[in-house]
Each structure stands twice: as structure tokens, then as C-alpha cells.
Design an enzyme around this catalytic site. Structure first.
Site, PDB file in Angstrom:
ATOM      1  CB  SER A  22      -0.968   0.112   1.149  1.00 26.24           C
ATOM      2  OG  SER A  22      -1.923   0.857   1.141  1.00 26.24           O
TER       3      SER A  22
ATOM      4  CG  ASP B 242      -6.316  -2.159  -4.597  1.00 19.74           C
ATOM      5  OD1 ASP B 242      -6.793  -1.147  -4.027  1.00 19.74           O
ATOM      6  OD2 ASP B 242      -5.302  -2.534  -4.560  1.00 19.74           O
TER       7      ASP B 242
ATOM      8  CG  HIS C 165      -5.658  -1.601  -0.672  1.00 21.94           C
ATOM      9  ND1 HIS C 165      -4.866  -1.532  -1.621  1.00 21.94           N
ATOM     10  CD2 HIS C 165      -5.131  -1.418   0.589  1.00 21.94           C
ATOM     11  CE1 HIS C 165      -3.890  -0.865  -1.188  1.00 21.94           C
ATOM     12  NE2 HIS C 165      -3.984  -0.593   0.263  1.00 21.94           N
TER      13      HIS C 165
END
Length: 449
Positions: free
Chosen positions: A234, A388, A418
Site C-alpha cells: 500500500s 482494488d 486491498h
């Protein structure tokens, strides 16, 4: 004999009565049902106040839960649909409770969410040596396998996710232990300082400091300096890409062996790419949440969120420049099948552009780096997830690297979302199959390095 028995019972009862009266005098004992009117009234008032407090708490949390977090939109093709729904609603409850506790002054929203993410640390690992150190002023935790080896090991620096505001060494303890054990590597978990206490770009500077220090001292930890890999998920993937770019001109350091980007955030030019449109309401990183967390990270007012979402923050000259690298035209057709509509052009806002200029820096948006930098980057492993909003960031970065002859190993999780890799090490109840597959692919890549 009967008379003796009766006498004995009487004596026992007598002694029992004496025992009871000495320690618990009957005159002082009062059964709850025989309390006076005033005392009963006091108990009733306390119960009413407690009931009111719990009702108000429930209402506030429910309001935060309902109004501040949109309903989930999980595609029907997702096989673990119910499990993701449950996880989404639990997460929303946590966000709602954090906001409520912040509003009533009990604790900061950020601190509460950090505590939840840290969770309960795992037990001692008999397969690893684990030690807390500082690389200059940066906190790190080093994981070294106990099994003997004939030569030097590879080294991995891990930058955790959390949009620069959440996450910690403790929160990623299981992830780093897993990578160290499964790949037989020395792993360094970097505890970079967090916003808002330490404003952006402190997070990048700490990661760069830790990386350069480790590259200089790698042999002290039994690591081959030519086999150092940086890795992050991320926003940690953002930091990974930014650190890799910052090191391309460093002749005083060995070259990085590779970079691993796990569903990274890489650009802030276009928030209407196919992945943003298709996964706007897919847990856990909703489009609205992505924008809000990014603006909070930079300490910007959320009132400009709508203008950024519409693309009003990029002047025409920069749009022309960035179009070479950030465009839905470069997204393969197979990733547009779930739906995509070209976005409408909206008037440019100089005021918004002035506020968000830091977002266009390579540190925050590595996809916007110049070609001369991209062409000198190390080999990459990029993991993307179908469900995502950041999927297309990874696809576009993959294309840029490959266009410049950089080798890319791409892992696309068809049922991924995600955060799935982070959840994979949390146990069977929480883990998803996509996350397990992602971790397996990451370890396989590491073993080749």
C-alpha cells in the site's frame, strides 16, 4: 440415640447461628428486596443513566457507521463474498467507534485506530533471532533465521502500509516473521515516524535513512550487500518505489537487487481510471476513503476532495505531460470489461492546484518520475488486485518499467482486494485465499534473488 442425634444437631445449629451472627449480624444484613424507598430509587436512577449512556453510544456509533462509510459493493464473482462483507462491516464499526471516541474527547481517532491495527503480538518465535535497534535515529526490528548458512543471506527492508498515519513494527510483526522464515532472509522492519505528529515527507526520509544505513552495514548482519531488496504494501509500496528512485544516483552505495511493490499507491493525477470506477465501493479501500486518508496524510482540508476526484487540480500543461504516463489508454482492454466510462473534463482550479502541489512530487506519486530515473531502477515485483482502486496504478507502473527495459515479475490476484496480503498472516478465520496466494508468490520471487 435419637435424643443424642437431636442434641448434636441442635448444638451444630446453635454454633452455626453463633458463627453467622458474629461475622454477619442479622441486624446489619438487608435483602435487596427489603431496601428502603430512597435506596431503591437511587439504584433505579443509576440503571436509567447507564441505559441512556449505552443508547447514546449505540446511536452515535451507528450514525458514524452509516453516514461516513458507504455500503459495500462486492462483485458477484467474488467467491468469499460473505466473509468480505463481514470484515467490511467490522472495519466500518471500528472506524465509526474511533470517530465517536474522538468527538467525545476520550481518545484521538488516529491513536485508537493505531491501537486496533497493532493488535495482540504473536508469541516468541523459536526459529528467529529478533532484536530492536536504531539505524541512526530510525527504529527498526531485525529478524534473523537461527538455522546456519554457508554464505551470506539476502536482506529485505520492509516498509509497512497505513497511509503514513497508521501501522507499525508491531502491526507487521507476523508479516516480517513470515518472510524471514519462508525465504531464509534477514528482514529489517522499518518503524518510520507517523503523521500528523511527524508531517510528510518524514516517512520517506526515515525509510531512506534506514535503507542507506543497512546497505552500508549489511555484512554486520550476515547479509550480502548485493542482495538487498526493499519491499512495502500500500503506502509502504509508495515508499518503496520512492526510495528506489532516490537511490539511482547514489554511487557510494551498492545497487538494490530488487523492489517489491504490493498494491502500491503511485499517482494522484487521475482518480477516474477504470479501477477507481469499478472498485469505488469495494472493501476495504473505498475510493472516498483513499482520497480522505491521502489528504489527511498531507494535512489538507477534505473540502477539496470532490474537486480532486473530478480532476480540477491539474493544469493543462501538466495534464499534457502526465498523459504520457497516466492514461486509461494504457490499461489493457481486459481490465475495462467490468465497466469504464471516459471521465468528463472539468474546469481547472488554481486554488486547489496550489493546495495539492506536494501530491505531484515523485515522493508522493512515484509514477510521475522522469524517464531518466525510471530507466535506472532495479528489477521489480509488482502485485495488483482485481478488486482494488489502486490496481491500475500498478499496471501503469509495470508498463513504464517494461518500456524502459526493466524486468518486472507481475502477480495479479484475480480475487484480490486491498489489504489481502496483510490479512494472510492473521490466521485462517481472517485470511483470504487471495492473500495466501500473494504471499506464496512473493516468497517464490525472494528465493530467486
Amino acid at each position: 440415640m435419637a435424643l443424642t442425634l437431636c442434641r448434636t444437631q441442635k448444638e451444630l445449629l446453635g454454633s452455626s447461628s453463633t458463627f453467622s451472627q458474629e461475622r454477619f449480624p442479622i441486624s446489619e444484613y438487608r435483602h435487596p428486596f427489603t431496601l428502603g424507598v430512597s435506596e431503591s430509587k437511587q439504584y433505579s436512577e443509576m440503571e436509567i443513566l447507564l441505559a441512556i449512556f449505552l443508547a447514546v453510544l449505540t446511536v452515535f456509533v451507528a450514525m458514524a457507521f452509516y453516514y461516513e462509510h458507504p455500503k459495500a459493493e462486492i462483485p458477484h464473482g467474488f467467491s468469499q463474498r460473505q466473509k468480505l462483507y463481514i470484515f467490511h462491516y467490522v472495519l466500518n464499526f471500528v472506524f465509526g467507534l474511533a470517530r465517536f471516541l474522538d468527538k467525545v474527547g476520550i481518545t484521538s481517532e488516529v491513536y485508537f485506530l493505531r491501537a486496533v491495527m497493532d493488535g495482540i503480538p504473536p508469541l516468541k518465535d523459536k526459529h528467529l533471532f529478533i532484536k530492536d535497534l536504531r539505524f541512526e535515529k530510525v527504529k527498526v526490528r531485525i529478524y534473523q533465521p537461527k538455522i546456519s548458512t554457508t554464505g551470506q543471506r539476502r536482506g529485505i527492508l520492509y516498509f509497512h502500509g497505513g497511509v503514513g498515519q497508521f501501522g507499525s513494527i508491531r502491526a507487521y510483526e507476523r508479516t516480517c516473521r513470515y518472510l524471514a522464515r519462508k525465504s531464509n532472509s534477514v528482514v529489517v522492519s522499518v518503524g518510520y515516524r507517523l503523521a500528523p505528529e511527524h508531517p510528510y515527507p518524514t516517512q520517506f526520509k526515515d525509510c531512506l535513512t534506514a535503507t542507506t544505513h543497512f546497505m552500508r552495514t549489511a555484512q554486520d548482519y550476515g547479509v550480502d550487500p548485493s542482495r538487498i531488496i526493499i519491499c512495502g504494501d500500500s503506502s509502504g509500496g509508495t515508499l518503496t518505489a520512492a526510495v528506489a528512485q532516490a537511490l539511482v544516483n547514489r554511487r557510494d552505495l551498492p545497487k538494490l537487487r530488487a523492489q517489491i511493490l504490493i498494491y502500491p499507491f503511485l499517482q494522484c493525477v487521475d482518480f477516474n481510471l477504470p479501477s477507481y470506477q469499478q472498485n469505488e465501493g469495494v472493501p476495504i479501500l473505498l475510493k472516498e476513503r483513499t482520497l480522505a486518508l491521502g489528504l489527511r496524510y498531507l494535512n489538507k482540508d477534505l473540502s477539496i476532495m470532490e474537486a480532486i476526484s473530478k480532476g480540477c487540480h491539474i493544469p493543462e500543461d501538466l495534464q499534457m505531460k502526465y498523459q504520457k504516463w497516466v492514461s486509461p489508454d494504457y490499461i489493457p482492454h481486459e481490465f475495462k470489461k467490468r465497466g469504464y466510462k471516459p471521465s468528463t473534463t472539468h474546469p481547472f482550479s488554481k486554488e486547489v492546484y496550489t493546495l495539492i502541489k506536494p501530491m505531484l512530487d515523485n515522493v508522493f506519486a512515484p509514477l510521475l518520475a522522469e524517464d531518466s530515473v525510471i530507466a535506472r531502477l532495479p528489477e521489480a515485483f509488482i502485485l495488483t488486485c482485481e478488486f482494488d482502486v489502486l490496481r491500475d496504478d500498478g499496471l501503469l507502473y509495470k508498463k513504464r518499467l517494461e518500456d524502459h527495459g526493466i524486468k518486472v515479475t507481475w502477480c495479479h490476484l484475480q480475487e484480490g482486494f486491498h489489504g489481502t496480503v496483510y490479512l494472510a498472516v492473521c490466521g485462517g478465520v481472517i485470511a483470504f485465499r487471495s492473500g495466501n496466494k500473494g504471499l506464496e508468490n512473493i516468497v517464490n520471487f525472494l528465493r530467486l534473488m
